[in-house]
Write a protein that holds these residues in place. Structure first.
Motif, mmCIF file in Angstrom:
data_model
loop_
_atom_site.group_PDB
_atom_site.id
_atom_site.type_symbol
_atom_site.label_atom_id
_atom_site.label_comp_id
_atom_site.label_asym_id
_atom_site.label_seq_id
_atom_site.Cartn_x
_atom_site.Cartn_y
_atom_site.Cartn_z
ATOM 1 N N ARG A 40 0.828 -1.199 0.000
ATOM 2 C CA ARG A 40 0.000 0.000 0.000
ATOM 3 C C ARG A 40 0.868 1.257 0.000
ATOM 4 N NH1 ARG A 40 -4.140 2.042 4.732
ATOM 5 N NH2 ARG A 40 -2.190 1.944 5.926
ATOM 6 N N VAL A 42 0.915 5.003 1.050
ATOM 7 C CA VAL A 42 0.298 6.046 1.868
ATOM 8 C C VAL A 42 0.950 7.360 1.434
ATOM 9 C CG1 VAL A 42 -0.127 6.920 4.191
ATOM 10 C CG2 VAL A 42 -0.092 4.444 3.766
ATOM 11 N N GLU A 66 -6.365 0.894 -7.086
ATOM 12 C CA GLU A 66 -6.740 2.000 -6.200
ATOM 13 C C GLU A 66 -6.833 1.554 -4.741
ATOM 14 O OE1 GLU A 66 -8.310 3.191 -10.265
ATOM 15 O OE2 GLU A 66 -8.228 1.354 -9.078
ATOM 16 N N GLN A 67 -7.151 0.283 -4.512
ATOM 17 C CA GLN A 67 -7.247 -0.214 -3.140
ATOM 18 C C GLN A 67 -5.883 -0.236 -2.459
ATOM 19 O OE1 GLN A 67 -7.475 -2.070 -5.838
ATOM 20 N NE2 GLN A 67 -6.035 -3.771 -5.580
ATOM 21 N N LEU A 70 -3.668 5.015 -0.154
ATOM 22 C CA LEU A 70 -4.314 5.885 0.823
ATOM 23 C C LEU A 70 -3.733 7.272 0.616
ATOM 24 C CD1 LEU A 70 -5.908 6.769 3.309
ATOM 25 C CD2 LEU A 70 -4.112 5.760 4.747
ATOM 26 N N ILE A 72 -3.742 11.128 1.666
ATOM 27 C CA ILE A 72 -4.113 12.032 2.753
ATOM 28 C C ILE A 72 -3.767 13.453 2.343
ATOM 29 C CG2 ILE A 72 -3.810 12.619 5.185
ATOM 30 C CD1 ILE A 72 -2.870 9.733 5.643
ATOM 31 N N ASP A 115 -9.110 5.468 -1.435
ATOM 32 C CA ASP A 115 -9.259 5.931 -0.053
ATOM 33 C C ASP A 115 -8.567 7.288 0.052
ATOM 34 O OD1 ASP A 115 -9.503 6.307 2.645
ATOM 35 O OD2 ASP A 115 -8.611 4.380 3.223
ATOM 36 N N TRP A 116 -9.363 8.350 -0.009
ATOM 37 C CA TRP A 116 -8.840 9.719 -0.035
ATOM 38 C C TRP A 116 -9.401 10.468 1.167
ATOM 39 C CZ3 TRP A 116 -10.197 13.765 -4.396
ATOM 40 C CH2 TRP A 116 -9.434 14.929 -4.196
ATOM 41 N N ARG A 117 -8.504 10.878 2.042
ATOM 42 C CA ARG A 117 -8.919 11.526 3.282
ATOM 43 C C ARG A 117 -8.348 12.941 3.341
ATOM 44 N NH1 ARG A 117 -7.864 6.431 7.487
ATOM 45 N NH2 ARG A 117 -8.486 4.805 5.999
ATOM 46 N N LEU A 140 -2.504 4.786 11.515
ATOM 47 C CA LEU A 140 -2.901 4.383 10.161
ATOM 48 C C LEU A 140 -1.955 3.362 9.524
ATOM 49 C CD1 LEU A 140 -3.936 7.771 8.506
ATOM 50 C CD2 LEU A 140 -5.444 5.873 9.085
ATOM 51 N N ASP A 145 3.667 -1.011 4.401
ATOM 52 C CA ASP A 145 3.264 0.228 3.734
ATOM 53 C C ASP A 145 4.488 0.960 3.184
ATOM 54 O OD1 ASP A 145 0.543 0.024 4.122
ATOM 55 O OD2 ASP A 145 0.464 1.381 5.844
#
Length: 251
Positions: A40, A42, A66-67, A70, A72, A115-117, A140, A145
């Motif tokens: 992943r 991040v 896309e999965q 993440l 941010i 996953d967009w925060r 997180l 990662d």
């Protein structure tokens, strides 16, 4: 490092960077080597547009993965045009995230699966939030990662604060840290000893990835257009350096 360095610098055209012996020695890696299937990413962006400046080429190859991302967005970028009557903070808080949405779509990413925060922290003041950011990341981050953000020495206070927070969290959680220079392309000399060249690698980008990154960056109208006689926020020389067939990272 002071942001005065950014403002005082006239920028370095790509023609000068091409003469850099340090850059020429930076080893090449493929996007798949940095982010193998199942790992992943991040991606920690201080302002809307930094996610594309840092990693637009890398992201453009992640359609269907896309999965594994993440994203941010730490601030809404409301501080990019101080004292502007056109681009007020209120307008920028709405506009800049919309520009990022459009930019990510240009990379052929499915935003429904991404996953967009957004943290909505204050633009220009992230140094006050470093402890919060470290704690947030510690909660997180997962084993394996890849944590990517702006370089700790990039010359912008928010970029440096995020770099420091990410470095602390990466060390605590034992994940790989990837730091990306952005404003350093503007203020640094091509063989500047202040850059950690011993950690430098170039992520190889093919023509399709570069073209998509270029289209994505074009979405940031607020940062690319002059405002009341002032030059655009993103200088042309900086964009030229960041649209080469690689993305420079410090590992």
């Amino acid at each position: 490092m002071s942001e005065n360095l950014i403002k005082a610098s006239e920028g370095r055209p790509w023609a000068e960077w091409q003469q850099s012996a340090h850059l020429a020695r930076a080893s090449w890696i493929t996007p798949e080597q940095l982010l193998p299937a199942g790992r992943r990413l991040v991606l920690l962006a201080p302002h809307p547009d930094d996610e594309i400046l840092m990693a637009g080429g890398l992201l453009s190859g992640l359609h269907g993965r896309e999965q594994d991302v993440l994203l941010i967005s730490v601030t809404d970028g409301e501080g990019s045009h101080p004292e502007s009557a056109t681009w007020t903070e209120h307008r920028l808080r709405r506009q800049r995230p919309l520009e990022s949405r459009h930019a990510l779509q240009q990379l052929d990413l499915d935003l429904n699966r991404l996953d967009w925060r957004r943290l909505h922290l204050k633009d220009g003041a992230l140094s006050r939030d470093e402890a919060f950011l470290v704690n947030h990341l510690n909660q997180l981050l997962k084993p394996d990662d890849v944590l990517m953000t702006t370089w700790r020495g990039d010359g912008h206070c928010d970029h440096e604060a995020l770099g420091r927070a990410a470095a602390q969290a990466a060390l605590a959680r034992q994940v790989q840290l990837v730091e990306v220079p952005v404003w350093a392309w503007h203020w640094a000399q091509p063989d500047d000893p202040r850059l950690p060249w011993q950690r430098a690698h170039r992520i190889e980008l093919d023509e399709t990835r570069v073209a998509r990154k270029r289209q994505a960056l074009a979405a940031y109208h607020s940062q690319l257009e002059p405002d009341q006689g002032r030059a655009p926020v993103l200088p042309a020389d900086l964009l030229d350096c960041m649209l080469q067939p690689f993305e420079l990272v410090f590992l």
